[in-house]
Design an enzyme around this catalytic site. Sequence first.
Site, PDB file in Angstrom:
ATOM      1  N   LYS A   9      18.036  -6.504  14.619  1.00  0.00           N
ATOM      2  CA  LYS A   9      18.244  -5.711  14.025  1.00  0.00           C
ATOM      3  C   LYS A   9      19.898  -6.658  13.217  1.00  0.00           C
ATOM      4  O   LYS A   9      20.604  -4.891  13.283  1.00  0.00           O
ATOM      5  CB  LYS A   9      18.230  -5.021  13.450  1.00  0.00           C
ATOM      6  CG  LYS A   9      16.065  -5.013  13.047  1.00  0.00           C
ATOM      7  CD  LYS A   9      15.537  -3.843  12.909  1.00  0.00           C
ATOM      8  CE  LYS A   9      13.883  -3.984  12.484  1.00  0.00           C
ATOM      9  NZ  LYS A   9      13.964  -5.329  12.202  1.00  0.00           N
ATOM     10  N   HIS A  21      21.254  -4.804  28.698  1.00  0.00           N
ATOM     11  CA  HIS A  21      20.719  -5.144  29.485  1.00  0.00           C
ATOM     12  C   HIS A  21      21.231  -5.874  29.935  1.00  0.00           C
ATOM     13  O   HIS A  21      20.501  -6.815  31.144  1.00  0.00           O
ATOM     14  CB  HIS A  21      19.392  -5.633  28.637  1.00  0.00           C
ATOM     15  CG  HIS A  21      19.166  -4.152  27.910  1.00  0.00           C
ATOM     16  ND1 HIS A  21      18.504  -2.945  28.952  1.00  0.00           N
ATOM     17  CD2 HIS A  21      18.569  -3.559  26.518  1.00  0.00           C
ATOM     18  CE1 HIS A  21      17.974  -2.139  27.849  1.00  0.00           C
ATOM     19  NE2 HIS A  21      17.869  -2.217  25.978  1.00  0.00           N
ATOM     20  N   ASP A  80      19.660   6.451  24.580  1.00  0.00           N
ATOM     21  CA  ASP A  80      18.692   6.098  24.102  1.00  0.00           C
ATOM     22  C   ASP A  80      17.385   6.057  24.127  1.00  0.00           C
ATOM     23  O   ASP A  80      16.781   6.885  25.268  1.00  0.00           O
ATOM     24  CB  ASP A  80      19.059   4.929  23.708  1.00  0.00           C
ATOM     25  CG  ASP A  80      18.724   3.424  23.053  1.00  0.00           C
ATOM     26  OD1 ASP A  80      17.843   4.404  22.354  1.00  0.00           O
ATOM     27  OD2 ASP A  80      19.404   2.158  22.927  1.00  0.00           O
ATOM     28  N   ARG A 128      10.011   3.117  15.843  1.00  0.00           N
ATOM     29  CA  ARG A 128       8.381   1.642  16.184  1.00  0.00           C
ATOM     30  C   ARG A 128       8.745   2.090  17.530  1.00  0.00           C
ATOM     31  O   ARG A 128       7.355   1.425  18.252  1.00  0.00           O
ATOM     32  CB  ARG A 128       8.399   0.927  14.766  1.00  0.00           C
ATOM     33  CG  ARG A 128       9.532   0.016  15.770  1.00  0.00           C
ATOM     34  CD  ARG A 128       9.181  -1.294  14.414  1.00  0.00           C
ATOM     35  NE  ARG A 128      10.265  -2.856  14.444  1.00  0.00           N
ATOM     36  CZ  ARG A 128       9.861  -3.600  14.324  1.00  0.00           C
ATOM     37  NH1 ARG A 128       8.709  -3.884  13.958  1.00  0.00           N
ATOM     38  NH2 ARG A 128      10.812  -4.230  14.378  1.00  0.00           N
TER      39      ARG A 128
END
Length: 470
Positions: free
Chosen positions: A61, A175, A210, A305
Amino acid sequence: LDKKRPHGKPLVLTARMSSAATPPQAQQAAPDATLAAERRVTYLLDDHIGVHASPEASLRKPHTVRLTDNLVVDCGLDKHMTMVRSGGDGWSPAPAATVRRYHTDAYVAFLEKIELHGKEVANEAANYVLNNSVCFSETAWPYAQIYAGASMHAAELLATGKADIAINWSGGQAHARRDCASGFSYVNDVVLAVLTLLQSVERVLFINVDSVHASGVEEAFYTTDRVMCVSLHRHGDGYFPGSGGAKDAGERAGKGHNINLPVERGFSDADLEALLPPVVEAAAARYQPAAVVLLAGTGLLSGDRLGCMNVTLGGYSKAVECVLALRRPTLLLGGGGYTTSIATRAWAAATSLACGAAPLPLAELRPDHPCPQQLSETVMGNENGAAALAATREAALERIASTPARDPPVVPSPPAAAEASLPADGAAPAGAADKTAAAGGSDPAAAEASNGTPSAAEPQPAAAAQAPAA
């Protein structure tokens, strides 16, 4: 998003925050008003980052970052820091040669071809993915160039003493591996930023807060003692990426320099306060880093989410504050955050803390701003027991205590101070070369490329002394 500002009108940029410009609430909330006033904060942004949103890569996003940029301005925080846009005299997207400081030639060449020659390389995509969560959109490469270029420029500002805190909320894509993508991390800007810092400083403390483990960063620096990695993340039950176990301590020179704090779903404010600050403070006191990189992801906030945790904005703010309290040159990166309204508010609040203000309450957001005023509160069952968290904390503290105690670092000085210390003829002061060599002045990435070692920051041995003339 900016109804009160005519399109095309530039923002008024100020270089540093003064006590006179500090809002009343900031003067009351800042733990050290003098320190807050002296912070030189730089905020990096790209006005077109939002166009790289992709329906295929739906969890990526970039428009969330653009919304955060506007919220920061609408709340008046741009008056308390330098905002540097890409292009012109600002910063530039990372060129391929710079990305190759860490990533392999073959992988970078593949990324470059996606945008214009995607059909030709479609069959090669499987060679450059670590797991089935990867989705290469057609703008994956220019998007990666933007966030990587911003993170590396921010690191340069810290390394040269031009900023005390640098912020890039589009960064934190932690990552990606040297030769492949993972998740929506195409280029590992965190590793590239740390490598940039290591060209000027001896040690860097990386902190991940996180819901997901910073797997690529851990792998890159697993065998070096020049980077200490502390990661608080959700672990277990098949949660992505599956790495970050408490027993992963590092290898070779890096043994003991990798500290994972795995937690379960439902992690709360009280859990966060009991676990993170003691470990961060102990790591900083023992390791004495010259710079800190904080991946302040919002996946651990209630309502995200994917994260499934119960941390509130207040708890998240305390986590950011405990890192800023170390008073070291600090790079703030965005990382994960999969609910736009939550990530936008959290990063705006963290920006206000970096400027020395209190976390922004909902009442101070502009009523006509598209960021929702009310967020749905999602409470998950807390699967973290007090005894288990205490055991994790004590194990981390023991591991930190097992590492060598370092001397306080030489923190980068502002450019004016550095220039004033030079002799009149402009030559470097005596012994400067020795200090540079002792701090690992050679490019760690170049060292890796030359000797093939798995560590991204393995220091090179000192050159042999030249034999005296007969």
